[in-house]
Design a protein around this motif. Structure first.
Motif, PDB file in Angstrom:
ATOM      1  N   LEU A  18     113.431 108.206 -78.945  1.00  0.00           N
ATOM      2  CA  LEU A  18     114.104 107.259 -78.075  1.00  0.00           C
ATOM      3  C   LEU A  18     115.438 107.863 -77.644  1.00  0.00           C
ATOM      4  N   VAL A  19     115.654 107.986 -76.347  1.00  0.00           N
ATOM      5  CA  VAL A  19     116.879 108.568 -75.805  1.00  0.00           C
ATOM      6  C   VAL A  19     117.485 107.591 -74.799  1.00  0.00           C
ATOM      7  N   CYS A  20     118.786 107.385 -74.901  1.00  0.00           N
ATOM      8  CA  CYS A  20     119.511 106.547 -73.944  1.00  0.00           C
ATOM      9  C   CYS A  20     120.380 107.445 -73.061  1.00  0.00           C
ATOM     10  N   MET A  21     120.494 107.101 -71.792  1.00  0.00           N
ATOM     11  CA  MET A  21     121.340 107.888 -70.895  1.00  0.00           C
ATOM     12  C   MET A  21     122.174 106.978 -70.002  1.00  0.00           C
ATOM     13  N   ASP A  22     123.352 107.483 -69.644  1.00  0.00           N
ATOM     14  CA  ASP A  22     124.230 106.778 -68.723  1.00  0.00           C
ATOM     15  C   ASP A  22     125.093 107.819 -68.016  1.00  0.00           C
ATOM     16  N   THR A 101     110.946 108.301 -74.731  1.00  0.00           N
ATOM     17  CA  THR A 101     111.261 106.964 -74.246  1.00  0.00           C
ATOM     18  C   THR A 101     112.711 106.963 -73.799  1.00  0.00           C
ATOM     19  N   LEU A 102     112.932 106.708 -72.519  1.00  0.00           N
ATOM     20  CA  LEU A 102     114.267 106.791 -71.942  1.00  0.00           C
ATOM     21  C   LEU A 102     114.768 105.401 -71.567  1.00  0.00           C
ATOM     22  N   VAL A 103     115.953 105.048 -72.061  1.00  0.00           N
ATOM     23  CA  VAL A 103     116.635 103.804 -71.679  1.00  0.00           C
ATOM     24  C   VAL A 103     117.768 104.169 -70.732  1.00  0.00           C
ATOM     25  N   CYS A 104     117.785 103.544 -69.551  1.00  0.00           N
ATOM     26  CA  CYS A 104     118.848 103.796 -68.585  1.00  0.00           C
ATOM     27  C   CYS A 104     119.008 102.575 -67.686  1.00  0.00           C
ATOM     28  N   ASP A 105     120.057 102.558 -66.875  1.00  0.00           N
ATOM     29  CA  ASP A 105     120.218 101.435 -65.951  1.00  0.00           C
ATOM     30  C   ASP A 105     119.367 101.683 -64.705  1.00  0.00           C
ATOM     31  N   ASN A 106     119.239 100.632 -63.882  1.00  0.00           N
ATOM     32  CA  ASN A 106     118.336 100.740 -62.729  1.00  0.00           C
ATOM     33  C   ASN A 106     119.051 101.202 -61.461  1.00  0.00           C
ATOM     34  N   LEU A 107     119.875 102.233 -61.600  1.00  0.00           N
ATOM     35  CA  LEU A 107     120.513 102.863 -60.458  1.00  0.00           C
ATOM     36  C   LEU A 107     119.428 103.424 -59.536  1.00  0.00           C
ATOM     37  N   ASN A 108     119.704 103.441 -58.229  1.00  0.00           N
ATOM     38  CA  ASN A 108     118.652 103.851 -57.292  1.00  0.00           C
ATOM     39  C   ASN A 108     118.275 105.321 -57.404  1.00  0.00           C
ATOM     40  N   THR A 109     119.032 106.113 -58.146  1.00  0.00           N
ATOM     41  CA  THR A 109     118.658 107.520 -58.366  1.00  0.00           C
ATOM     42  C   THR A 109     117.786 107.691 -59.614  1.00  0.00           C
ATOM     43  N   HIS A 110     117.699 106.661 -60.433  1.00  0.00           N
ATOM     44  CA  HIS A 110     116.949 106.754 -61.694  1.00  0.00           C
ATOM     45  C   HIS A 110     115.506 106.307 -61.488  1.00  0.00           C
ATOM     46  N   THR A 111     114.779 107.018 -60.694  1.00  0.00           N
ATOM     47  CA  THR A 111     113.403 106.635 -60.391  1.00  0.00           C
ATOM     48  C   THR A 111     112.463 107.809 -60.625  1.00  0.00           C
ATOM     49  N   LEU A 112     111.191 107.476 -60.849  1.00  0.00           N
ATOM     50  CA  LEU A 112     110.199 108.535 -61.016  1.00  0.00           C
ATOM     51  C   LEU A 112     110.043 109.330 -59.719  1.00  0.00           C
ATOM     52  N   GLY A 113     110.301 108.674 -58.591  1.00  0.00           N
ATOM     53  CA  GLY A 113     110.222 109.375 -57.311  1.00  0.00           C
ATOM     54  C   GLY A 113     111.231 110.501 -57.192  1.00  0.00           C
ATOM     55  N   ALA A 114     112.332 110.414 -57.948  1.00  0.00           N
ATOM     56  CA  ALA A 114     113.335 111.477 -57.911  1.00  0.00           C
ATOM     57  C   ALA A 114     112.745 112.800 -58.392  1.00  0.00           C
ATOM     58  N   LEU A 115     111.796 112.730 -59.321  1.00  0.00           N
ATOM     59  CA  LEU A 115     111.157 113.955 -59.816  1.00  0.00           C
ATOM     60  C   LEU A 115     110.360 114.634 -58.697  1.00  0.00           C
ATOM     61  N   TYR A 116     109.718 113.813 -57.860  1.00  0.00           N
ATOM     62  CA  TYR A 116     108.953 114.373 -56.747  1.00  0.00           C
ATOM     63  C   TYR A 116     109.870 114.897 -55.653  1.00  0.00           C
ATOM     64  N   ALA A 117     111.065 114.314 -55.536  1.00  0.00           N
ATOM     65  CA  ALA A 117     112.024 114.804 -54.544  1.00  0.00           C
ATOM     66  C   ALA A 117     112.612 116.143 -54.950  1.00  0.00           C
ATOM     67  N   ALA A 118     112.640 116.395 -56.265  1.00  0.00           N
ATOM     68  CA  ALA A 118     113.288 117.603 -56.774  1.00  0.00           C
ATOM     69  C   ALA A 118     112.321 118.755 -57.037  1.00  0.00           C
ATOM     70  N   PHE A 119     111.063 118.419 -57.386  1.00  0.00           N
ATOM     71  CA  PHE A 119     110.139 119.462 -57.844  1.00  0.00           C
ATOM     72  C   PHE A 119     108.798 119.380 -57.113  1.00  0.00           C
ATOM     73  N   LYS A 120     107.992 120.396 -57.289  1.00  0.00           N
ATOM     74  CA  LYS A 120     106.636 120.381 -56.738  1.00  0.00           C
ATOM     75  C   LYS A 120     105.848 119.224 -57.357  1.00  0.00           C
ATOM     76  N   PRO A 121     104.904 118.649 -56.606  1.00  0.00           N
ATOM     77  CA  PRO A 121     104.168 117.490 -57.119  1.00  0.00           C
ATOM     78  C   PRO A 121     103.519 117.714 -58.489  1.00  0.00           C
ATOM     79  N   GLU A 122     102.934 118.889 -58.705  1.00  0.00           N
ATOM     80  CA  GLU A 122     102.280 119.142 -59.986  1.00  0.00           C
ATOM     81  C   GLU A 122     103.294 119.196 -61.132  1.00  0.00           C
ATOM     82  N   ASP A 123     104.485 119.729 -60.854  1.00  0.00           N
ATOM     83  CA  ASP A 123     105.530 119.776 -61.883  1.00  0.00           C
ATOM     84  C   ASP A 123     106.100 118.384 -62.136  1.00  0.00           C
TER      85      ASP A 123
END
Length: 206
Positions: A18-22, A101-123
């Protein structure tokens, strides 16, 4: 809120950490006039005037059950910056974990879509499969243990003028090492049962 409280009471599992981030923005401030060093009878004294050298963003990650925290300094806090930090968390900090398991606030940058914006789809998909996100409520940031660590960092390290990124990285890394060596794990006591009594005003009346 109850979802976060339930996550906090899961038993420790090194395979499912369990990891928390802010995050915290900070101004980089330099002296215009030389400060006066501390003496046995006076604290350090400095002039009210300062020079603003821009801003930076501090990313705080902490595993409360294991007494570990990591501070990263970046120039910005875009979704690309967040995604880059998440990849480092999964591949460098927890390469052997089945899922984080990541606990964070719902800032608009904290989304799973951010991973697709940053990396290749398979990564992005490979990283996504190892990540389970739980968001704190909109007005419930106090539920994020990483916010407690950021508060400690601010009081113990950041309440002074720090003039550039290099010095900020050096000072926060020194704080991180000291806190990891001396601070124990977190024993979270507040439960869902407590919330339903002490925070009953937040629940709908049926």
């Amino acid at each position: 809120m109850e979802d976060i409280l339930d996550v906090y009471h899961r038993p420790y599992n090194s395979r499912l950490p369990l990891v928390c981030m802010d995050e915290k923005p900070i101004q980089l401030l330099d002296e215009v006039h030389p400060s006066l060093s501390a003496t046995p009878t006076h604290a350090e004294r400095y002039d009210y005037e300062y020079k603003r050298n821009g801003t930076a963003s501090i990313f705080m990650f902490t595993e409360p059950l294991n007494g570990w925290r990591k501070v990263k300094v970046r120039e910005k806090r875009t979704k690309i910056d967040w995604a880059t930090e998440i990849r480092e968390l999964l591949e460098i900090d927890y390469p052997d974990a089945e899922k984080v398991t990541l606990v964070c606030d719902n800032l608009n940058t904290h989304t799973l879509g951010a991973l697709y914006a940053a990396f290749k789809p398979e990564d992005a998909f490979r990283l996504l499969k190892r990540l389970e996100i739980h968001y704190t409520p909109k007005h419930g940031s106090w539920l994020n243990i990483a916010e407690i660590e950021l508060s400690a960092l601010t009081r113990q390290c950041l309440e002074r003028r720090i003039k550039n990124l290099e010095l900020l990285k050096f000072e926060t890394k020194k704080w991180e090492n000291n806190r990891n060596n001396n601070q124990k794990s977190v024993d979270w006591q507040f439960t869902t049962s407590d919330a339903r009594i002490k925070l009953k005003r937040l629940y709908p009346k049926i």
